[in-house]
Design a protein around this motif. Sequence first.
Motif, short mmCIF file in Angstrom:
data_model
loop_
_atom_site.label_atom_id
_atom_site.label_comp_id
_atom_site.label_asym_id
_atom_site.label_seq_id
_atom_site.Cartn_x
_atom_site.Cartn_y
_atom_site.Cartn_z
N ILE A 33 39.46 40.40 45.39
CA ILE A 33 40.72 40.18 44.44
C ILE A 33 41.62 41.33 44.40
CG2 ILE A 33 40.02 40.58 42.11
CD1 ILE A 33 41.83 37.37 43.49
N MET A 34 41.16 42.49 44.12
CA MET A 34 42.02 43.59 44.11
C MET A 34 43.03 43.94 45.60
SD MET A 34 42.19 44.61 41.00
CE MET A 34 43.24 45.97 41.68
N LYS A 35 42.15 43.71 46.56
CA LYS A 35 42.54 43.92 47.87
C LYS A 35 43.65 42.84 48.22
CE LYS A 35 38.60 45.99 50.20
NZ LYS A 35 37.71 46.16 51.17
N LYS A 36 43.52 41.69 47.46
CA LYS A 36 44.41 40.73 47.71
C LYS A 36 45.65 40.98 46.95
CE LYS A 36 44.42 35.68 48.08
NZ LYS A 36 44.52 35.81 49.71
N TYR A 37 45.52 41.59 45.68
CA TYR A 37 46.49 42.06 44.90
C TYR A 37 47.59 43.04 45.44
CZ TYR A 37 49.02 44.53 41.20
OH TYR A 37 49.88 45.17 40.46
N ASP A 38 46.81 44.01 46.22
CA ASP A 38 47.48 45.26 46.68
C ASP A 38 48.23 44.37 47.99
OD1 ASP A 38 46.27 46.90 45.31
OD2 ASP A 38 44.87 47.86 46.71
N LYS A 39 47.68 43.49 48.65
CA LYS A 39 48.41 42.73 49.74
C LYS A 39 49.75 42.00 49.25
CE LYS A 39 47.65 39.99 53.69
NZ LYS A 39 46.81 39.08 54.47
N THR A 40 49.48 41.40 48.12
CA THR A 40 50.49 40.62 47.55
C THR A 40 51.80 41.22 46.94
OG1 THR A 40 48.93 38.77 47.09
CG2 THR A 40 51.02 38.60 45.80
N THR A 41 51.32 42.39 46.21
CA THR A 41 52.29 43.13 45.52
C THR A 41 52.79 44.40 46.16
OG1 THR A 41 50.58 44.42 44.38
CG2 THR A 41 51.78 42.25 43.30
#
Length: 777
Positions: A307-315
């Motif tokens: 989920i943190m990798k997804k956050y980095d990718k999103t933001t």
Amino acid sequence: MKFGKEFTSQMVPEWQEAYMDYNYLKGVLKDISCFKKKNAPLPEVAATPKGSLKRRISMYRAFSGLQSRFSFKGSPGRADNEDEEVILVSSLQQEGSQGHSQTMFLMSSEQGGEYEMVFFRRLDDEFNKVITFYKKKVGEVKDEADELSKQMDALIALRIMVDKPSIGMRSDQVMMDDDTTSSPGSVVPTHNIRSPGGAHMEAIQEVEMTGEEILEEESTSKEKKNLMRFRPAPIEILDNVKINIDPATPISTLKNVIRTSKANVKFSKDELKKAEEQMKKAFVEFYKKLRLLKSYRLLNVLAFSKIMKKYDKTTSRKASKSYSDMIDKSDLGNSDEVNKLIERVEVTFVKHFANGNRRKGMKHLRPQAKRETHRVTFFVGLFFGCSIALVAAIVVAVRAQHLLEHKDRDKYMNNIFPLYSLFGYIVLHMLMYGVNVYYWKRFRVNYPFIFGFKQGTELGYRQVFLLASGVSVLALAASLFHLDMDMDPKTGSYETVIELIPLVLVFVLLLITFCPLNILYRSSRFFFLRTAWHCLCAPLYKVTLPDFILADQLTSQVQAIRSLQFYVCYYIWGNFKTRSNTCQDSNVYKILYIVVAIIPFWSRFIQCLRRLFEEKDSMQGLNSLKYFSTIVALVMRTLYDQKRGTFWKVMAASTSGITTIANTYWDLVIDWGLLQRNSKNPWLRDKLLVPHKIVYFVAIVLDIILRLVWMQLVLDFQELPHLHKKAFLAIVACLEILRRGLWNFFRLENEHLNNVGKYRASKSVPLPFNYDEDKSM
């Protein structure tokens, strides 16, 4: 497969609420992504959020007031690293509570920054939930490990006493050669007890070990701080220990009841064997719990990373490394207690319960999952196709020979039809169970755990359908053959052989059921036979869930049980060669007709009484009254069917009406957990596994309607024209089996949800020894 679905599929079903809510956090990131795409070209002023993101922000603001109650515990300053400039993860402490993680988002002044704070707020809540649950479970398994250590002390002392009762050992004269070094391929003593005279008594047989296994043994034995140490205890420990072994037979149960003192109790090899079996089960279940806890930790760590990798990718930020470092430093990331316990359990089990044979020991601790094969699916399709063809052939034969208008129609329906209808009831019940297994698996109901099946031995729906279709082919083929031989004038000299076909078929099924060879799912067959024996011998066995579930199934097979009685009547009392049967008119048969029908209800009645006295649960008393009222109603309906008359009709209708109301209420409210007015789902319950609520309301209506089929007796529906009485009774019996199949799904769904609510993912195995100091505490 996407990670979200894979994450859900690998969850422990009973712990699903304790896992990180990956889908919710993913939804927050999706809302943030949509907001950023909408407002990317806009000026500095952020647009007003809408929809679900607006609701999440309002919830965040409501919770933001709680932050003032926390005090930072060594909050670090901003570092030069770019990753740490996005978030700061600190440990917060509140009075009277444990430390929790709190993430400070440093980019809140940017456009949409407030919305990202919502994400981190929920991320912290999920992490704190996971770490709290994990610490609690680790504490539980450590306590259980200590208890197993005490149990092993008593077991080792019992082994010494049983093998060499004449040797009196002091605590300072007992030693264990755990630190003995060996070379690869040498013989390693698994449990050497040294007596004062220098002689060795091997409590466990020595076996040949490979070099790899010896190295593993050495590395484990050199650990100075193991969480579980099983050292041989002096035999004096047995003075403060009472053996607590569940009776294995009805006779032993009666002996256990009348035993008044411990003075005459002697330590025997029989008791040692039973104690070892219970300890084996306890270790296997404990090992399973440790593996589930290890899987829980790894899955959650992976989910937070994803989920943190997804956050980095999103933001387009770099915050995952800081959060991952915090997880690695937490108990969730760096705790090695569970792994040490797993290693110690493996070594202990192999040494003490597998004679040092690691392969054999690990086979018990980690049973292999059952492999699905296309061969089963092929034969299921083949047998079902054959069954349909045989049904069509029987219909064509009946129509072609005009058997419905034949002069011997009544004789055939009264004598032959009940013999074959028995197999119809069995097949229908198996089909309903197969459908239940399919939907239990689809909606993640952990039915193997609820029933207590040994891992890897439970039958899937394909296997159940295979057995059902196989029995169907046998019964239909025998029925068609019987019908063809009966109508062919050339086979008149084979009347005796023809009439014995149903009896031979029964013996074939009994032979398959009791076959001791390891074929045709022997473990499942023996599990069924053992559970059925417990039902028949109630209350001489401790009542478990499989016992009373099977007894409930048998209450829906009253007509099948009566068919078995008819087999005895037809082939022993009557003249089956000429189909002249008068035993049904005897008073003995009529009495037995009532007695055999109430056997399963009586079994449930006795089971409830035993649970009432053991568990002190008043609900079991009410449940016993419910089954007793059902017995009374069944007797009254049968007497009315035999004697007729207004008095018996009124008694049958009144008692059946009362028991129908009680049974229906118990089905819907107690067994299914429905009809809760203040639940989140009105008139249902808070948690539902089936996504469509209409299914539950349809099930409620069907259960009520099928509970009223007894009314056909008092309303004389069985006198319908063009429908034989035996055929009508068969239809009514099939409706009851269908109702039971419907009941089974929602009963186990409710049981599964109760396990989920209590986070109960492992069985509680009774331990063989009770310490006197435990009772005094």
